[in-house]
Design a protein around this motif. Structure first.
Motif, PDB file in Angstrom:
ATOM      1  N   GLY A 289      52.356  47.474  36.144  1.00  0.00           N
ATOM      2  CA  GLY A 289      53.418  47.130  37.074  1.00  0.00           C
ATOM      3  C   GLY A 289      53.579  45.650  37.334  1.00  0.00           C
ATOM      4  O   GLY A 289      54.512  45.250  38.028  1.00  0.00           O
ATOM      5  N   THR A 290      52.678  44.805  36.776  1.00  0.00           N
ATOM      6  CA  THR A 290      52.803  43.357  36.980  1.00  0.00           C
ATOM      7  C   THR A 290      53.256  42.700  35.683  1.00  0.00           C
ATOM      8  O   THR A 290      53.282  43.323  34.623  1.00  0.00           O
ATOM      9  CB  THR A 290      51.470  42.734  37.423  1.00  0.00           C
ATOM     10  OG1 THR A 290      50.553  42.722  36.313  1.00  0.00           O
ATOM     11  CG2 THR A 290      50.853  43.520  38.572  1.00  0.00           C
ATOM     12  N   ASN A 291      53.600  41.417  35.774  1.00  0.00           N
ATOM     13  CA  ASN A 291      54.013  40.666  34.592  1.00  0.00           C
ATOM     14  C   ASN A 291      52.974  39.658  34.126  1.00  0.00           C
ATOM     15  O   ASN A 291      53.087  39.122  33.023  1.00  0.00           O
ATOM     16  CB  ASN A 291      55.324  39.911  34.865  1.00  0.00           C
ATOM     17  CG  ASN A 291      56.532  40.818  34.812  1.00  0.00           C
ATOM     18  OD1 ASN A 291      56.518  41.842  34.135  1.00  0.00           O
ATOM     19  ND2 ASN A 291      57.576  40.452  35.542  1.00  0.00           N
ATOM     20  N   ASP A 292      51.955  39.383  34.978  1.00  0.00           N
ATOM     21  CA  ASP A 292      51.063  38.282  34.632  1.00  0.00           C
ATOM     22  C   ASP A 292      49.598  38.533  34.972  1.00  0.00           C
ATOM     23  O   ASP A 292      48.720  37.878  34.421  1.00  0.00           O
ATOM     24  CB  ASP A 292      51.535  37.008  35.344  1.00  0.00           C
ATOM     25  CG  ASP A 292      50.978  35.753  34.691  1.00  0.00           C
ATOM     26  OD1 ASP A 292      51.122  35.608  33.462  1.00  0.00           O
ATOM     27  OD2 ASP A 292      50.382  34.939  35.414  1.00  0.00           O
ATOM     28  N   ASP A 293      49.303  39.457  35.879  1.00  0.00           N
ATOM     29  CA  ASP A 293      47.922  39.651  36.335  1.00  0.00           C
ATOM     30  C   ASP A 293      47.089  40.362  35.268  1.00  0.00           C
ATOM     31  O   ASP A 293      47.440  41.465  34.820  1.00  0.00           O
ATOM     32  CB  ASP A 293      47.897  40.476  37.627  1.00  0.00           C
ATOM     33  CG  ASP A 293      48.585  39.761  38.778  1.00  0.00           C
ATOM     34  OD1 ASP A 293      48.720  38.522  38.694  1.00  0.00           O
ATOM     35  OD2 ASP A 293      48.997  40.440  39.733  1.00  0.00           O
ATOM     36  N   LEU A 294      45.978  39.738  34.877  1.00  0.00           N
ATOM     37  CA  LEU A 294      45.113  40.330  33.856  1.00  0.00           C
ATOM     38  C   LEU A 294      44.279  41.465  34.453  1.00  0.00           C
ATOM     39  O   LEU A 294      43.774  41.339  35.578  1.00  0.00           O
ATOM     40  CB  LEU A 294      44.184  39.265  33.275  1.00  0.00           C
ATOM     41  CG  LEU A 294      44.867  38.154  32.474  1.00  0.00           C
ATOM     42  CD1 LEU A 294      43.873  37.044  32.161  1.00  0.00           C
ATOM     43  CD2 LEU A 294      45.463  38.707  31.187  1.00  0.00           C
ATOM     44  N   PRO A 295      44.106  42.570  33.728  1.00  0.00           N
ATOM     45  CA  PRO A 295      43.366  43.725  34.260  1.00  0.00           C
ATOM     46  C   PRO A 295      41.850  43.597  34.048  1.00  0.00           C
ATOM     47  O   PRO A 295      41.208  44.479  33.467  1.00  0.00           O
ATOM     48  CB  PRO A 295      43.948  44.892  33.456  1.00  0.00           C
ATOM     49  CG  PRO A 295      44.271  44.283  32.132  1.00  0.00           C
ATOM     50  CD  PRO A 295      44.713  42.868  32.415  1.00  0.00           C
TER      51      PRO A 295
END
Length: 357
Positions: A289-295
């Protein structure tokens, strides 16, 4: 008078008998006709052993000590009848590996043989194997004997397999250390060139995958399967498609949801870049659901976290399809200039669509 007649008959019978036995002796004494034939002995060796070709106890030709193809031309031999033969053995050994018949009715003859290090066959087939194992080590087993093993792309190779006319062989794929068979393929003796493609995901093996084609031939179809090997990964995650130009990365509306069960994602169609000179496609792994946050949990990782983490260039080919098997690795640098220190997450990609096209 009667006695004279008897004497005459006795003399006549004796002469006839002597003539008959004389003819028989003459027939038995007549030697068999000997013919000279010209042999071309050709083949391939899968081992460095020297092969000897023997007729009537004498070595008439031999290969050199390498594992290459050979062609022994203009080998003249004498034959007396259709029972003549040529035997094949290893140099320094008496055991006969194969026997080849030599005809007395044909001057030029070809003797074919393929030696795989154990047995001499009448011919061979070329098998092109394109295999990929995302985890574990797989073995290639031919008629019960292991002839190769590996993981990842190590299973892709071209092999020569000996065959005899009318006798098919059987190739199997299994996991190393296990007896269960994952895949079985019949190798017909009458097809000189054959191929085998498969993908192993660690549990199941696939020898057919419908890769599909983009609706618009100017576009490219993309499907992804991701499996993290980094212990700080925290899913669920997506792959967002980015456009890059001159080092600037811009998220698109295209997003690929990574399946948590390890299966392939639904395919997305990447639009043509023809009108956008200098632009490339990248994918980046992000929290769902994010565009930039690394999992990933970087709490105990060396800082900073490099901005290129989690990104991978996509080679865009119009009209094609890519099935990407992606995993990750964590690289920490603690020495050197400050600009080099930090942590980066690299994505390692294999496009298995090449195996099924």
């Amino acid at each position: 008078m009667k006695k004279n007649i008897q004497n005459i008959l006795f003399i006549a019978i004796s002469i006839a008998f002597l003539g008959f036995t004389g003819c028989k002796k003459q027939e038995l004494a007549e030697p068999k006709a000997v013919k000279i034939v010209n042999l071309q002995i050709r083949g391939t060796k899968g081992a460095t052993d020297t092969l000897e070709f023997v007729k009537d106890g004498k070595v008439i030709a031999q290969t050199i000590n390498n594992n290459e193809s050979f062609n022994l031309a203009d080998v003249k031999v004498s034959v007396e009848d259709e029972n003549s033969s040529l035997t094949v053995r290893l140099k320094g050994h008496n055991e006969i590996l194969a026997t080849r018949k030599i005809s007395s009715n044909q001057f030029d003859q070809i003797i074919n043989c393929y030696y795989d290090g154990e047995k001499v066959y009448g011919n061979f087939v070329t098998l092109k194997i394109k295999g990929y194992a995302s985890s574990g080590i797989l073995e290639l087993v031919l008629d019960g004997k292991t002839i190769g093993s590996g993981t990842g792309t190590e299973l892709s190779k071209i092999m020569s397999l000996g065959v005899d006319d009318g006798k098919n062989r059987q190739l199997q794929v299994r996991k190393q250390g296990e007896t269960g068979i994952l895949l079985t393929r019949e190798i017909p003796a009458d097809q000189s060139a054959q191929s085998l493609a498969f993908y192993y995901d660690g549990t199941n093996i696939f020898d057919k995958i419908d890769i599909g084609q983009p609706v618009n031939p100017a576009n490219m179809l993309l499907s992804i399967k991701f499996n993290s090997k980094v212990n700080i990964f925290q899913g669920p995650a997506d792959m967002v498609v980015l456009k890059e130009k001159a080092g600037v990365f811009t998220p698109t509306d295209l997003r690929i949801e990574i399946k948590t069960d390890g299966s392939f994602s639904n395919a997305v169609e990447l639009p043509s870049l023809t009108a956008e000179a200098g632009t490339n496609y990248f994918v980046k792994i992000v929290k769902r659901g994010t565009n930039d946050d690394l999992p990933y949990d970087f709490t105990n990782s060396v800082k900073p976290i490099k901005p290129e983490s989690g990104r991978k260039l996509i080679t865009f080919t119009p009209g094609s399809s890519s099935i990407l098997v992606i995993t990750d690795e964590k690289v920490e640098t603690t020495v050197g200039p400050a600009s080099r220190r930090g942590t980066v997450i690299n994505l390692l990609v294999t496009d298995i669509a090449q195996y099924f096209k």
